[in-house]
Write an enzyme that holds these catalytic residues in place. Structure first.
Site, mmCIF file in Angstrom:
data_model
loop_
_atom_site.group_PDB
_atom_site.id
_atom_site.type_symbol
_atom_site.label_atom_id
_atom_site.label_comp_id
_atom_site.label_asym_id
_atom_site.label_seq_id
_atom_site.Cartn_x
_atom_site.Cartn_y
_atom_site.Cartn_z
ATOM 1 N N LYS A 15 0.858 -1.190 0.000
ATOM 2 C CA LYS A 15 0.000 0.000 0.000
ATOM 3 C C LYS A 15 0.886 1.230 0.000
ATOM 4 C CE LYS A 15 -4.496 0.855 0.281
ATOM 5 N NZ LYS A 15 -5.534 0.018 -0.353
ATOM 6 N N GLY B 166 -22.563 4.771 2.160
ATOM 7 C CA GLY B 166 -21.566 5.215 1.178
ATOM 8 C C GLY B 166 -22.152 5.071 -0.212
ATOM 9 N N GLY C 61 -20.356 5.988 -3.121
ATOM 10 C CA GLY C 61 -19.254 6.242 -4.052
ATOM 11 C C GLY C 61 -19.188 5.103 -5.044
ATOM 12 N N GLY D 262 -20.291 1.659 -3.289
ATOM 13 C CA GLY D 262 -21.639 1.693 -2.720
ATOM 14 C C GLY D 262 -22.707 1.878 -3.790
HETATM 15 P P1 NAD Z 1 -15.438 6.568 -2.924
HETATM 16 O O1 NAD Z 1 -14.594 7.696 -2.470
HETATM 17 O O2 NAD Z 1 -15.831 6.465 -4.359
HETATM 18 O O3 NAD Z 1 -16.820 6.565 -2.090
HETATM 19 C C1 NAD Z 1 -16.890 6.657 -0.713
HETATM 20 C C2 NAD Z 1 -18.316 7.057 -0.365
HETATM 21 O O4 NAD Z 1 -18.465 7.036 1.035
HETATM 22 C C3 NAD Z 1 -18.708 8.461 -0.828
HETATM 23 O O5 NAD Z 1 -20.057 8.418 -1.264
HETATM 24 C C4 NAD Z 1 -18.620 9.303 0.457
HETATM 25 O O6 NAD Z 1 -19.511 10.387 0.416
HETATM 26 C C5 NAD Z 1 -19.050 8.258 1.459
HETATM 27 N N1 NAD Z 1 -18.572 8.503 2.817
HETATM 28 C C6 NAD Z 1 -17.349 8.875 3.232
HETATM 29 N N2 NAD Z 1 -17.314 8.935 4.569
HETATM 30 C C7 NAD Z 1 -18.545 8.582 4.997
HETATM 31 C C8 NAD Z 1 -19.130 8.425 6.249
HETATM 32 N N3 NAD Z 1 -18.443 8.665 7.375
HETATM 33 N N4 NAD Z 1 -20.409 8.025 6.292
HETATM 34 C C9 NAD Z 1 -21.101 7.758 5.173
HETATM 35 N N5 NAD Z 1 -20.603 7.880 3.964
HETATM 36 C C10 NAD Z 1 -19.347 8.298 3.866
HETATM 37 O O7 NAD Z 1 -14.720 5.254 -2.414
HETATM 38 P P2 NAD Z 1 -14.913 3.771 -2.952
HETATM 39 O O8 NAD Z 1 -13.909 3.503 -4.003
HETATM 40 O O9 NAD Z 1 -16.356 3.524 -3.207
HETATM 41 O O10 NAD Z 1 -14.421 2.948 -1.663
HETATM 42 C C11 NAD Z 1 -15.273 2.761 -0.556
HETATM 43 C C12 NAD Z 1 -14.619 1.773 0.389
HETATM 44 O O11 NAD Z 1 -14.383 0.546 -0.303
HETATM 45 C C13 NAD Z 1 -13.242 2.195 0.949
HETATM 46 O O12 NAD Z 1 -13.108 1.660 2.236
HETATM 47 C C14 NAD Z 1 -12.267 1.507 0.009
HETATM 48 O O13 NAD Z 1 -10.996 1.303 0.624
HETATM 49 C C15 NAD Z 1 -13.010 0.207 -0.215
HETATM 50 N N6 NAD Z 1 -12.606 -0.516 -1.432
HETATM 51 C C16 NAD Z 1 -12.773 0.063 -2.643
HETATM 52 C C17 NAD Z 1 -12.409 -0.643 -3.780
HETATM 53 C C18 NAD Z 1 -12.627 -0.046 -5.159
HETATM 54 O O14 NAD Z 1 -12.469 -0.775 -6.142
HETATM 55 N N7 NAD Z 1 -13.022 1.216 -5.278
HETATM 56 C C19 NAD Z 1 -11.850 -1.925 -3.677
HETATM 57 C C20 NAD Z 1 -11.700 -2.493 -2.412
HETATM 58 C C21 NAD Z 1 -12.089 -1.770 -1.288
#
Ligand code: NAD
Length: 418
Positions: free
Chosen positions: A107, A219, A221, A224
């Site tokens: 990481k 979430g 993003g 989600g």
């Molecule tokens: P992202 O930044 O696209 O979305 C995150 C979402 O969470 C946003 O809608 C934000 O508004 C919301 N958010 C942030 N803090 C919050 C809170 N306290 N309460 C409620 N909502 C909140 O990120 P992502 O890529 O969707 O990743 C989300 C999670 O999944 C992270 O933990 C990331 O490490 C994990 N993850 C992502 C991937 C990937 O392919 N994107 C892969 C493995 C793990």
């Protein structure tokens, strides 16, 4: 350990301890696995748009390459710490081992606020960071990918910096890059698809009815929103979603595509027609069948774990549940699909991208989706079988598989010089 917001490295080492105990792991291998193989801390001077020079701190942590080259995202965030990045590198090692892809865990992170930086400043920061970690990365050494607040553009800059130093184009040096540079079309959806495959398997094993199962997603993003959309398409009743500003709830169901359109205009899910506003804390405690934390770490803690009413918690985010809360959920017989299994569709799609780059092949969308489904279902079944055999929860079972595979590889490789 501060239990409400534990140090992520303490929490990760606690998980390793549980797996080590269950496996009867050799004490010296346990000791090796507690520590990253290599951590590099770098200072990154960047000339800002106003002419001043700011120095940012960054790092790249490589935990284990016993099963293959290091693999892991790079995150840009003001609160990045070495402990957090080390914990995430360790989780990557287990995740790759559980889904059975030939990668180790790494990481990277840079302490900065990307929302306050211009594209030019971000490009200079990224190229400087890539240059500083250049000796550590490469297609057979360590393959970076996007993580929080980094994206395909960030990866394109890292690839270009790496390729410039090599003197030829090396698309296999990063994953998560733009499609035109050899990126993988379904990457954006792959993590969510993996989450949905796991939910589908859990629903089957628990003899629940998918069509009648209600879902709450924290979430909205990349992960989600895609998870909510696919679950809605598959007939689940998505009742609530949220973003940083709060959540929306309608027990009769909401259409995630319409919420997405609303968020594009309004900047938040809040105010979506026909929905009731809830806080993120209330959202987690809503009565539902399936809860999908897809936002951030440490969302389910000892403070709210007792109030979680879901039958299944599918951990789409990394480390959304603290160790104490995890124990409480298990005592309540809530079926937790652990992060290292549930969100491993993301790194699997990175692996698909890397293999296609190395072989200069392009797979069809159907072929890639079928491979992803096969691998996710097999990983879920492996973990479920071990949880039944050992009469333990899914997280411990996943750790037994992940840590067990890495430990076996280390044992075969041997410790040199001995
Ligand atoms: P992202 O930044 O696209 O979305 C995150 C979402 O969470 C946003 O809608 C934000 O508004 C919301 N958010 C942030 N803090 C919050 C809170 N306290 N309460 C409620 N909502 C909140 O990120 P992502 O890529 O969707 O990743 C989300 C999670 O999944 C992270 O933990 C990331 O490490 C994990 N993850 C992502 C991937 C990937 O392919 N994107 C892969 C493995 C793990």
């Amino acid at each position: 350990m501060n239990e409400v917001r534990p140090n992520p490295l303490d929490a990760t080492r606690h998980q390793l301890e549980i797996a080590a105990e269950s496996l009867g792991l050799d004490a010296s291998i346990h000791e090796v696995l507690k520590h990253p193989k290599r951590s590099l801390i770098v200072s990154l001077p960047v000339k800002m748009d106003d002419g001043t020079v700011e120095v940012f701190n960054g790092c790249r942590v490589q935990h284990s390459d016993a099963l293959g080259p290091f693999k892991g995202g790079v995150r840009y965030h003001p609160n990045v710490t070495l402990d957090e990045i080390t914990a995430l590198a360790i989780l990557m090692t287990w995740k790759c081992a559980v889904i059975d892809i030939p990668y180790g865990g790494a990481k990277g992170g840079v302490c900065c606020d990307p929302k306050e930086m211009s594209p030019r400043e971000l490009e200079h920061l990224t190229r400087r960071y890539a240059t500083m970690i250049l000796d550590l990365i490469g297609p057979y050494r360590d393959v970076p990918a996007p993580d929080l607040y980094t994206d395909e553009q960030t990866m394109a800059w890292i690839m270009d910096t790496y390729s410039t130093f090599k003197g030829y184009s090396v698309p296999e040096s990063v994953t998560g890059k733009p499609i035109i540079l050899g990126g993988f079309k379904q990457r954006e959806e792959a993590t969510a698809m993996g989450v949905v495959f796991c939910i589908r398997e859990a629903v089957k094993h628990l003899k629940m009815n998918a069509k009648k199962s209600s879902v709450v997603v924290q979430g909205f993003g990349s992960v989600g929103w895609n998870a909510a959309r696919i679950l809605h398409e598959e007939g689940y009743l998505v009742m609530a979603v949220s973003d940083t500003k709060g959540g929306i709830y309608n027990p009769k169901g909401i259409n995630p595509v319409q919420v997405f359109e609303h968020k594009k205009k309004a900047g938040s899910v809040l105010g979506f027609k026909g929905s009731k506003q809830v806080t993120n804390e209330e959202l987690l405690e809503l009565p539902c069948d399936i809860l999908v934390p897809a936002a951030f770490e440490n969302q389910i803690t000892r403070v709210n774990a007792d109030n979680i009413k879901a039958r299944v918690v599918a951990e789409a985010a990394n480390a959304p549940t603290t160790p104490k809360a995890d124990k409480m959920l298990n005592e309540k017989k809530i079926f937790v699909i652990p992060d290292i299994l549930d969100n491993s569709g993301g790194v699997t799609s990175s692996y698909f991208e890397w293999v296609q780059n190395l072989t200069r092949e392009r797979w069809s969308e159907r072929e890639a989706n079928q491979k992803l489904e096969r691998m996710m279902v097999k990983a879920f079944d492996d973990v479920y079988r071990i949880s039944k055999q050992r009469e333990t929860d899914m997280r411990t079972a996943a750790l037994i598989i992940g840590v067990g595979r890495v430990a076996e590889a280390i044992e075969k490789l041997g410790l040199w010089p001995s």
